[in-house]
Scaffold this motif. Structure first.
Motif, short mmCIF file in Angstrom:
data_model
loop_
_atom_site.label_atom_id
_atom_site.label_comp_id
_atom_site.label_asym_id
_atom_site.label_seq_id
_atom_site.Cartn_x
_atom_site.Cartn_y
_atom_site.Cartn_z
N PHE A 1 42.89 66.10 -63.12
CA PHE A 1 42.46 65.61 -64.43
C PHE A 1 41.28 64.65 -64.29
CE2 PHE A 1 42.97 62.16 -67.63
CZ PHE A 1 42.65 62.88 -68.77
N LEU A 2 41.34 63.74 -63.32
CA LEU A 2 40.25 62.79 -63.11
C LEU A 2 38.99 63.49 -62.62
CD1 LEU A 2 42.19 59.84 -61.42
CD2 LEU A 2 41.36 59.97 -63.78
N ALA A 3 39.16 64.51 -61.77
CA ALA A 3 38.00 65.26 -61.27
C ALA A 3 37.29 65.95 -62.42
CB ALA A 3 38.45 66.27 -60.23
N ARG A 4 38.05 66.51 -63.34
CA ARG A 4 37.43 67.15 -64.50
C ARG A 4 36.73 66.13 -65.37
NH1 ARG A 4 38.90 68.61 -69.79
NH2 ARG A 4 37.99 70.59 -70.48
N ALA A 5 37.35 64.95 -65.54
CA ALA A 5 36.73 63.90 -66.35
C ALA A 5 35.42 63.44 -65.71
CB ALA A 5 37.69 62.73 -66.51
N ARG A 6 35.38 63.31 -64.39
CA ARG A 6 34.15 62.89 -63.71
C ARG A 6 33.04 63.91 -63.92
NH1 ARG A 6 37.74 62.21 -59.26
NH2 ARG A 6 38.47 60.05 -59.09
N GLY A 7 33.40 65.16 -63.92
CA GLY A 7 32.40 66.20 -64.08
C GLY A 7 31.83 66.29 -65.47
N ARG A 8 32.51 65.69 -66.44
CA ARG A 8 32.06 65.76 -67.84
C ARG A 8 31.35 64.51 -68.31
NH1 ARG A 8 34.97 69.39 -71.24
NH2 ARG A 8 34.87 67.81 -72.88
N LEU B 1 34.62 55.60 -66.22
CA LEU B 1 35.59 56.47 -66.87
C LEU B 1 36.86 56.59 -66.02
CD1 LEU B 1 36.25 58.41 -69.20
CD2 LEU B 1 35.31 60.25 -67.80
N THR B 2 36.69 56.75 -64.72
CA THR B 2 37.84 56.89 -63.84
C THR B 2 38.71 55.63 -63.87
OG1 THR B 2 36.62 58.38 -62.38
CG2 THR B 2 38.57 57.30 -61.47
#
Length: 250
Positions: free
Chosen positions: A10-17, A24-25
């Protein structure tokens, strides 16, 4: 998928967006770390094993207690040490806490194997209007009790050391109950006067005088741990514990 794997994905997807991924993390990580820690204590490591009752207990009881405790200065904590799970640092604010959980379980329902994803989202969204208010009521009642100085500030509360140092409530007729301590479910609000049902005995208590600012926050269904002292015409709040959203299992 484990809880840890789901949070990482979930965090990896948030970082990519988001270009400001570090901020954000940090913003997302605190609520998810609290969730992971709570589930670990329950022996739950797989995302699919997270059930609506467990999630509700995490939000409406565990978080409410921690958020209420975190608002009190160290010298004024009156809860037993075991109530706190030793969470240090600043807890996320209630609404932000719920927003992160909702985003996580929405993502999990679309990208990971979860049991009853719609029900998990329903738990989070259903507590949106009431959980933050439960924390607010708990904080406000605590301030009221501390500022007033407890039951000894009531004229009705008389202390006598003439017979072995015993304290007595000189406020009831023989056989009447002068004080109650329990979990009470709010059943009626009439201005600053509130009717409450003892969740253990089912007996109703009326009228209980609340501070006006707190009474405006209270609706039927909220559960409050209260110590009540009886005056000639009403009940007063001598002490308080936590306030929980409607439907919380106590």
């Amino acid at each position: 998928m484990t809880i840890a794997e789901a949070i990482s994905a979930f965090l990896a997807r948030a970082r990519g967006r988001d270009a400001e991924s570090d901020d954000l993390t940090t913003h997302l990580l605190a609520p998810l770390n609290l969730l992971a820690g709570f589930l670990s204590d329950k022996g739950i490591t797989a995302l699919i094993d997270v059930t609506p009752p467990v999630l509700r207990d995490f939000i409406s009881r565990w978080y409410v207690e921690e958020a209420t405790l975190s608002s009190r200065t160290e010298g004024l904590l009156y809860a037993a040490p075991e109530v706190s799970n030793a969470v240090s640092g600043h807890l996320p604010e209630p609404r932000e806490f719920l927003r992160v959980l909702e985003a996580f379980f929405r993502w999990a329902g679309a990208h990971a194997e979860t049991a009853r994803p719609e029900e998990l989202l329903g738990v989070v969204s259903g507590l949106g209007p009431t959980m933050p208010r439960a924390v607010e009521i708990g904080k406000a009642l605590s301030r009221h009790v501390i500022e007033r100085g407890g039951a000894f500030s009531f004229p009705e509360f008389l202390t006598s050391f003439e017979e072995g140092g015993q304290s007595q409530y000189d406020i009831d007729a023989p056989g009447d109950i002068g004080a109650l301590e329990s979990y009470f479910r709010i059943t009626r609000v009439d201005g600053a006067l509130i009717e409450a049902e003892d969740v253990i005995t089912g007996e109703r208590v009326w009228p209980v005088l609340f501070p006006e600012a707190v009474a405006r926050l209270v609706d039927p269904g909220f559960i409050i741990n209260l110590e009540l002292v009886r005056s000639p015409r009403l009940w007063r709040i001598a002490d308080c514990g936590f306030t929980y959203p409607p439907g919380t299992e106590i």
